[in-house]
Design a protein around this motif. Structure first.
Motif, short mmCIF file in Angstrom:
data_model
loop_
_atom_site.label_atom_id
_atom_site.label_comp_id
_atom_site.label_asym_id
_atom_site.label_seq_id
_atom_site.Cartn_x
_atom_site.Cartn_y
_atom_site.Cartn_z
N ASP A 199 1.46 7.54 -6.37
CA ASP A 199 0.20 8.12 -6.85
C ASP A 199 0.26 9.62 -6.72
O ASP A 199 -0.47 10.23 -5.94
CB ASP A 199 -0.95 7.53 -6.04
N HIS A 236 -1.49 7.15 3.78
CA HIS A 236 -0.13 7.03 3.25
C HIS A 236 0.13 8.07 2.18
O HIS A 236 1.19 8.68 2.11
CB HIS A 236 0.08 5.63 2.65
N ARG A 237 -0.86 8.22 1.29
CA ARG A 237 -0.67 9.11 0.16
C ARG A 237 -0.48 10.55 0.63
O ARG A 237 0.38 11.28 0.14
CB ARG A 237 -1.87 9.00 -0.77
N VAL A 290 -6.52 3.68 4.74
CA VAL A 290 -5.09 3.47 4.97
C VAL A 290 -4.28 4.06 3.82
O VAL A 290 -3.28 4.74 4.00
CB VAL A 290 -4.80 1.96 5.11
N TYR A 291 -4.76 3.77 2.61
CA TYR A 291 -4.09 4.24 1.40
C TYR A 291 -4.02 5.76 1.38
O TYR A 291 -2.97 6.35 1.10
CB TYR A 291 -4.85 3.70 0.18
N LEU A 337 2.32 1.91 -3.43
CA LEU A 337 1.33 2.46 -4.36
C LEU A 337 1.03 3.92 -4.04
O LEU A 337 0.98 4.77 -4.94
CB LEU A 337 0.03 1.66 -4.26
N ALA A 338 0.87 4.20 -2.74
CA ALA A 338 0.51 5.57 -2.35
C ALA A 338 1.62 6.52 -2.74
O ALA A 338 1.38 7.66 -3.13
CB ALA A 338 0.26 5.62 -0.85
N ASP A 339 2.85 6.01 -2.64
CA ASP A 339 3.99 6.85 -2.95
C ASP A 339 4.00 7.28 -4.41
O ASP A 339 4.36 8.41 -4.73
CB ASP A 339 5.26 6.04 -2.64
N ARG A 357 6.83 15.15 0.25
CA ARG A 357 7.41 15.65 -0.99
C ARG A 357 7.39 17.16 -1.06
O ARG A 357 8.30 17.81 -1.53
CB ARG A 357 6.63 15.09 -2.19
N ILE A 362 0.85 -1.20 0.00
CA ILE A 362 0.00 0.00 0.00
C ILE A 362 0.88 1.24 0.00
O ILE A 362 0.62 2.22 -0.71
CB ILE A 362 -0.93 0.01 1.22
N HIS A 363 1.95 1.17 0.79
CA HIS A 363 2.84 2.31 0.89
C HIS A 363 3.47 2.63 -0.46
O HIS A 363 3.53 3.77 -0.88
CB HIS A 363 3.94 1.97 1.91
N CYS A 405 2.87 10.92 2.09
CA CYS A 405 3.91 11.01 1.08
C CYS A 405 3.92 12.37 0.41
O CYS A 405 4.98 12.93 0.12
CB CYS A 405 3.69 9.94 0.00
#
Lengths: 568, 320
Positions: A115, B13-14, B9-10, A111-113, B21, A108-109, B17
């Motif tokens: 996206d 994380h996104r 959860v996704y 993929l999220a990275d 960035r 998941i990590h 991230c």
């Protein structure tokens, strides 16, 4: 019903909540899962106008942002990489990701990275990770099926991957059924033990929250057994419709590929044999060859009647009726020609390979006693020129499995004769089979000659005679199911994992056969379920075997074992 | 059937991230104004290309820059709209049919006209949709886009075909009942006729025959008039049935047969890749044939010209 409906429900839910034009993106494994239960026209009704494979998404410049992408793939590392690449350059308007099994947090990590464009609307786990061919039979279609025969030291990473895939498949099945089972395994098989223990760890420790379903009075049972406990069933020639088609021609994901066989009209080169869509097949899939012939003749007669009445068009009303009924008529015609073609091709093969003769001896070897007579029969057939190599090999293997310990001299003679007659025979294959599945390795009473009860039963059957000498064989699975129904599955032979225990009889039993199942066994399960004994059986395996596939697995395992021993 | 939603959860994380960035890029950015192509842009289905100098610059084929669907989507949307209109009108037609068939004392010409009009409209809509449907056919080689169009075409063709069949069935039942009614009325006319003839014979001896004759003739004419009208209606309905049959025939070429191999998803995916090669080969063959065809045409024309010249030459010699 239950397996096919679960997968269909998952797909329906995936597509239902997303409106507008959709594109469905699958990988090479989920395409089988989906195609076997869902048809193209049903997809079109759900507004899915394009189906793509994840590996072949072109890097074209076409902008498809008016489409919404629904991804349904397995959560493997390769797929995650491909998804990363596609999310970095999104081509579709929306992206909905559905994975057919459990995602790790790291995935998941990752993929999220990647996206960056925030293209993903949802990430879900929908556990349709098995191929549901029949209502009570599923398979995992695993490519390197032979790994279960090798000890762990030969290829530890390969075996780990194998075992992981099996555990994933079993876990997905139970999540789809919303059950958590009690687990038993076959004591004599290391692979079965390993898989049983890893499944238990997954369901009761790692993801115990996910598997914590409402308890019913009796927990279902998962029984993990090994193919090598019954090597006879895949070697036998089959005479019931579905099993026969798979044995003689080959059935893959309920499709039959007839292109290799002669010249057929274009629409008969590949056909679909699915009990869900074809009513004739549903009522005849477990019937034997003779009865099928009669039923097909009846179907052809009915069709000819309809065709004749269609030619008698005299009034406008007749014409109107004809045009109205034309789609039905065309469908019936397609169905009739499909079955007629299949049965014709199979008859031709039976004739060419003299299978009636060969199969009689095979069934005798599998079911009846008499070493001397068996030896004579096998030698005769080995000397017969029109018997093909693969049939000779099968006969010798069956003889060897049965009379392993009796009269080793004659056994040696048979080996030599086989080697001299069949140039392509890989020497030592029969001995390899005996090493893997010989009498010391087997748990169950394969030939009914260990247990006094079984011996008595066999004698009674011999005296009574059988209805059809070609279908007298019962797979070992039948006895296992009977023991479970009577609550007499021995703990010594099939121990529980850890501290599991079972009160009374289970009401749902999933039997997973490491190494593959056969359609004869699936038929046995279907017939058992039809008796309404209060227990529902589901059968699954790593692949669906016919004799060719089983022999291929043996050869592959032998080759690796040999090269491994050279290295050691 | 169990599922698990990992979207929260996704997203967490996104977002983490992204925030990791963002401070990084700020450090090089300086005074340049950045436009973030972020969540607010997504929700508008369009995007603003980031203007920061750090970004390599959006290429013209960035899928985000144009959010408009291609032209053929308009066609398919119009056809879907037409299909919905047809469905509504079919409901009205059913009501109009039942009204027209009710036995009335007066002339139900108005009802029949309504039926005619509705049937015409529906057939027109279906024909128009079918013509539009052919616009969806693709030219050029197979590609992802063409596959998409083909599937949209199939789905709409199935809908149109089922609607046409429904219309035909409704019409044939209406037709049948009309015929029954007409026969009934003709029977009455016949009776009338027979009675008329008989009474005329009876009345012939008497002098009042003339008046009766007229009476009978008028009734006869009326009866004939009504049955002629019924004839006409039946002819019209037959005509539209024929139209529909034509449309159905065209559509059935596009619709998938259920339960066969072409209805399998994996078969269709396999075929896409093989058909690209096939298509290329066919194109080459077509090109070759076309060129040769042109050659043959030229040769024939030249030959004909030669023959004409020879004839003229002969004529010249003969005449002079």
């Amino acid at each position: 019903m239950v397996l096919v409906t679960s997968v269909r429900d998952y797909i329906n839910r995936m597509l239902h909540d997303i409106s507008g034009m959709k594109v469905l993106i699958l990988d090479s494994e989920t395409v089988s899962n989906v195609s076997i239960v869902y048809s193209q026209s049903e997809l079109l009704q759900k507004e899915v106008f394009l189906v793509e494979m994840i590996d072949s998404i072109p890097v074209s410049k076409e902008s498809m942002s008016h489409l919404k992408a629904v991804y349904f793939v397995r959560p493997t590392s390769e797929n995650i990489q491909k998804l990363r690449y596609q999310l970095a350059n999104p081509r579709f308007g929306e992206h909905h990701l559905f994975f057919s099994n459990l995602l790790k947090d790291t995935q998941i990590h990752i993929l999220a990275d990647s996206d960056e464009h925030e293209a993903v609307q949802q990430v879900q786990e929908f556990y349709a990770d098995f191929v549901a061919g029949d209502p009570y039979h599923f398979t995992l279609n695993m490519p390197s099926n032979h790994l279960y025969m090798l000890p762990a030291v030969v290829d530890p990473s390969g075996l780990q991957r194998y075992s992981d895939r099996v555990v994933d498949g079993i876990a997905a099945l139970f999540l789809a059924l919303k059950r958590r089972p009690v687990i038993r395994y076959q004591r004599t098989s290391d692979t079965a033990k390993r898989i049983a223990q890893e499944t238990a760890k997954l369901m009761y420790q790692h993801e115990s929250g996910l598997f914590d379903f409402r308890r019913t009075e009796s927990s279902p049972l998962l029984l993990v057994i090994d193919r090598r406990d019954d090597p006879v069933t895949p070697l036998l020639n089959q005479w019931t419709y579905q099993a026969m088609v798979h044995e003689l021609i080959g059935l893959q994901d309920n499709k039959v590929d007839l292109r290799a066989i002669g010249s057929l009209p274009k629409d008969q080169q590949e056909v679909v044999l699915s009990s869900e869509q074809d009513a004739f097949f549903k009522s005849n899939m477990y019937e034997n060859f003779g009865d099928i012939g009669m039923n097909i003749k009846r179907m052809v007669d009915d069709f000819q009647q309809v065709a004749k009445s269609n030619q008698n068009i005299q009034t406008v009303e007749d014409m109107a009726r004809f045009v109205d009924n034309y789609p039905e008529y065309k469908k019936m015609q397609g169905n009739v020609s499909k079955h007629v073609t299949l049965v014709t091709e199979m008859s031709k093969l039976v004739e060419a390979r003299k299978l009636m003769l060969v199969s009689q001896t095979e069934q005798d070897l599998a079911c009846n006693g008499g070493q001397g007579a068996a030896y004579e029969a096998v030698t005769d057939l080995l000397n017969n020129e029109s018997v093909s190599d693969i049939d000779r090999l099968r006969l010798v293997m069956l003889y060897a499995l049965r009379y392993e310990k009796e009269n080793p001299v004659q056994l040696m003679q048979l080996f030599n004769k086989l080697a001299s007659r069949s140039p392509k025979y890989k020497p030592g294959l029969v001995q390899f089979l005996l090493k893997q599945a010989g009498v010391e390795k087997r748990t169950g009473d394969l030939f009914g000659n260990r247990d006094l009860m079984n011996i008595a039963r066999n004698m009674a059957r011999g005296l009574k005679g059988v209805e059809n000498v070609y279908t007298q064989h019962q797979p070992l699975l039948f006895q296992t199911m009977e023991s479970i129904t009577r609550g007499r599955l021995r703990d010594v032979d099939y121990p529980f994992v850890g501290d599991h225990f079972q009160q009374g009889r289970p009401q749902e039993v999933v039997i997973f056969m490491v190494g593959g199942t056969t359609y004869e066994e699936s038929r046995s399960v279907a017939l058992q379920n039809a008796t309404n004994s209060g227990i529902r059986f589901i059968l699954g395996g790593t692949a669906v075997l016919n004799s060719k596939r089983f022999l291929l697995d043996l050869e592959e395992a032998q080759r690796i074992a040999r090269s491994g021993s050279h290295m050691v | 059937m169990a599922t698990r939603n990992r979207t929260t959860v996704y997203r967490k994380h996104r977002d983490a991230c992204k925030s990791a960035r963002a401070p990084l890029s700020d450090s090089f950015g300086g005074p340049v104004i950045e436009m973030v192509s972020g969540s607010f842009a997504r929700s508008n289905h369009s995007s603003y290309a980031p203007l920061s100098t750090n970004d390599p610059g959006p290429s013209s084929d960035d899928a985000f820059t144009i959010g408009l669907p291609p032209a053929w989507v308009d066609d398919s949307e119009e056809i879907t709209f037409n299909i919905q209109k047809v469905r509504d009108k079919m409901g009205e037609l059913a009501k109009a049919h039942s009204k027209a068939l009710m036995p009335t004392f007066g002339d139900n010409r108005g009802d029949q006209r309504v039926v005619e009009m509705l049937t015409h409209e529906i057939t027109d809509l279906l024909r128009k949709s079918e013509k539009r449907l052919h616009n969806l056919s693709t030219r050029g080689g197979p590609s992802q886009e063409s596959n998409l169009r083909k599937n949209v075409q199939r789905s709409l063709a199935t809908d149109l075909q089922s609607l046409s069949m429904e219309l035909r069935r409704k019409q044939s039942t209406y037709l049948k009942r009309l015929q029954q009614q007409k026969e009934g009325q003709d029977g009455v006319d016949l009776e009338f006729n027979m009675n008329g003839k008989m009474s005329r014979l009876d009345e012939d001896e008497e002098l009042g025959g003339m008046g009766f004759d007229e009476h009978q003739t008028v009734k006869l004419k009326e009866g004939q008039h009504v049955s002629a009208e019924r004839e006409r209606e039946i002819q019209q309905v037959l005509g539209s049935v024929n139209d529909l049959a034509q449309i159905m025939k065209d559509l059935s070429a596009l619709v998938i047969d259920q339960g066969t191999i072409v209805d399998r998803i994996d078969y269709n995916i396999q075929n896409v890749s093989s058909s690209v090669e096939e298509g290329y080969k066919q194109l080459q063959k077509a090109e070759r044939t076309q060129r040769e065809g042109a050659m043959v045409k030229c040769a024939t024309i030249l030959l004909i010209l030669c023959l004409i010249m020879i004839v003229l030459l002969i004529l010249k010699n003969v005449l002079f």
